[in-house]
Write an enzyme that holds these catalytic residues in place. Structure first.
Site, mmCIF file in Angstrom:
data_model
loop_
_atom_site.group_PDB
_atom_site.id
_atom_site.type_symbol
_atom_site.label_atom_id
_atom_site.label_comp_id
_atom_site.label_asym_id
_atom_site.label_seq_id
_atom_site.Cartn_x
_atom_site.Cartn_y
_atom_site.Cartn_z
ATOM 1 N N GLN A 143 -9.463 4.602 -6.317
ATOM 2 C CA GLN A 143 -9.370 3.150 -6.493
ATOM 3 C C GLN A 143 -10.301 2.626 -7.584
ATOM 4 O O GLN A 143 -10.141 1.483 -8.027
ATOM 5 C CB GLN A 143 -9.686 2.433 -5.176
ATOM 6 C CG GLN A 143 -8.742 2.744 -4.042
ATOM 7 C CD GLN A 143 -7.353 2.134 -4.225
ATOM 8 O OE1 GLN A 143 -7.169 1.196 -4.991
ATOM 9 N NE2 GLN A 143 -6.373 2.676 -3.518
ATOM 10 N N CYS A 151 -0.731 4.499 3.584
ATOM 11 C CA CYS A 151 -0.585 5.800 4.235
ATOM 12 C C CYS A 151 -0.538 5.686 5.750
ATOM 13 O O CYS A 151 -0.045 6.577 6.436
ATOM 14 C CB CYS A 151 -1.725 6.715 3.818
ATOM 15 S SG CYS A 151 -1.842 6.954 2.045
#
Length: 362
Positions: free
Chosen positions: A172, A309
């Site tokens: 990220q 996820c």
């Protein structure tokens, strides 16, 4: 559809798409060669892979090598499993808010796992208490759910003092903030920085040896057998190059959107630190909100109630629970993500729709 889920994936940069097409051409374009073949077409493809490797390496500290993988998850598996000698049962330590790629892989290593706690801001202690004889410490640079930026340099120094390797999931943060200079291994993902899906990378500091996870032909420095895709590598490389070139401009754009979001969601509570944070991630909660129902009611805005996820699992976020939220508060939280291609008008409209739908639940 207004897209506000940049932590799940980012749009493909047009420059990356254009570069990829060069290496998908048929016989006339001659861009379809196998990069492991010795003939001219193979050497051309290999040169494209080498250039991409150099470009991706600019997202990492000097003094290491880039290993292309199929995803950041694979890169993390290679780091955690490949760095252990056969039968090594020394403990590892991972933060309590790591991505499942780290948490689940660590749990499968067959060794003790220590989970380093975070405070209510979502931050690991800069000098965490580590288990005796720890062999590896894993702490992510920027959390995918709440955006907190960890003090990874100080944690890396603590790991080094304990004789352990330091693995950093920089998925990220790569291309957005400075790389974790003290890391021994860094996991990256192309599709989180405007590159294609299906390719990631593991940066490994010079002098660190790994055992392969995938055996066969010995490609990719003997660590990942199988034919590399020049198109995916090239797309990743260009995305990395553009991210470096636009790092300041992208950050300034995100900061302007962050300020506007703060105004539009007045009365909502921010989850995680407001300062030690990537401001392209806005995780908010509202008392009494049913986040799952809100997502169903606002189908014209793509946003999240947690990690992509874990979506659909029905379980409260382990990240939100780690910062002290109870299940009710966790299930009343949403995540908005924005970036390079988000516009102010889109963010304003998305916020208006979400806030209006939230008010209908009262």
């Amino acid at each position: 559809m207004i897209y506000c889920d940049y932590q799940a994936t980012t749009p493909l940069a047009p420059e990356a798409r254009e570069e990829m097409l060069r290496w998908l051409d048929g016989p006339d374009g001659a861009g379809f060669g196998n990069p492991h073949s010795p003939h001219r077409l193979g050497r051309m493809a290999a040169a494209a892979v080498d250039l991409a490797r150099e470009r991706v390496a600019t997202l990492c500290p000097p003094g290491g090598r880039v290993i292309f993988t199929g995803s950041a998850t694979e890169a993390i598996n290679l780091a955690l499993r490949g760095s252990a000698s056969r039968g090594d049962t020394r403990p590892v330590a991972v933060s309590a808010i790591e991505h499942a790629a780290v948490r689940d892989t660590a749990a499968d290593l067959g060794c003790p796992v220590t989970h380093l706690p975070v405070d209510r801001e979502g931050l690991v202690a800069p000098e965490p208490e580590l288990p005796r004889d720890v062999r590896l410490v894993a702490v992510m640079q920027v959390n995918n759910e709440i955006g907190t930026i960890q003090p990874v340099e100080r944690i890396a120094a603590r790991a080094r003092a304990a004789g352990a390797l330091f693995l950093c999931d920089a998925v990220q943060g790569a291309g957005k903030i400075a790389p974790p200079a003290g890391a021994d291994m860094i996991a990256l993902s192309a599709h989180k920085l405007y590159g294609p899906k299906g390719i990631g990378a593991l940066w490994v500091r010079d002098g660190i040896e790994l055992a392969p996870l995938i055996t066969g032909g010995g490609q990719e420095q003997g660590l990942r057998s199988g034919t590399l895709s020049p198109a995916l590598c090239a797309g990743f490389g260009v995305a990395a190059m553009i991210a470096k070139e636009r790092e300041k401009a992208d950050a300034n754009h995100v900061e302007s959107l962050w300020k506007k979001v703060g105004e539009l969601f007045s009365g909502w509570t921010l989850n995680g630190s407001a300062t030690a944070r990537w401001h392209g991630n806005c995780n908010l909660r509202r008392d009494g909100l049913d986040a799952a129902r809100l997502m169903a009611d606002v189908r014209t805005v793509a946003f999240s109630a947690g990690s992509a996820c874990a979506s659909g699992s029905g379980r409260p976020s382990h990240v939100l629970r780690a910062i002290g939220l109870d299940d009710r508060q966790a299930k009343s939280s949403i995540r908005l993500g924005f970036g390079r291609y988000s516009t102010l008008a889109e963010v304003e409209e998305a916020a208006e729709r979400i806030v209006a739908a939230a008010q209908m639940q009262e």
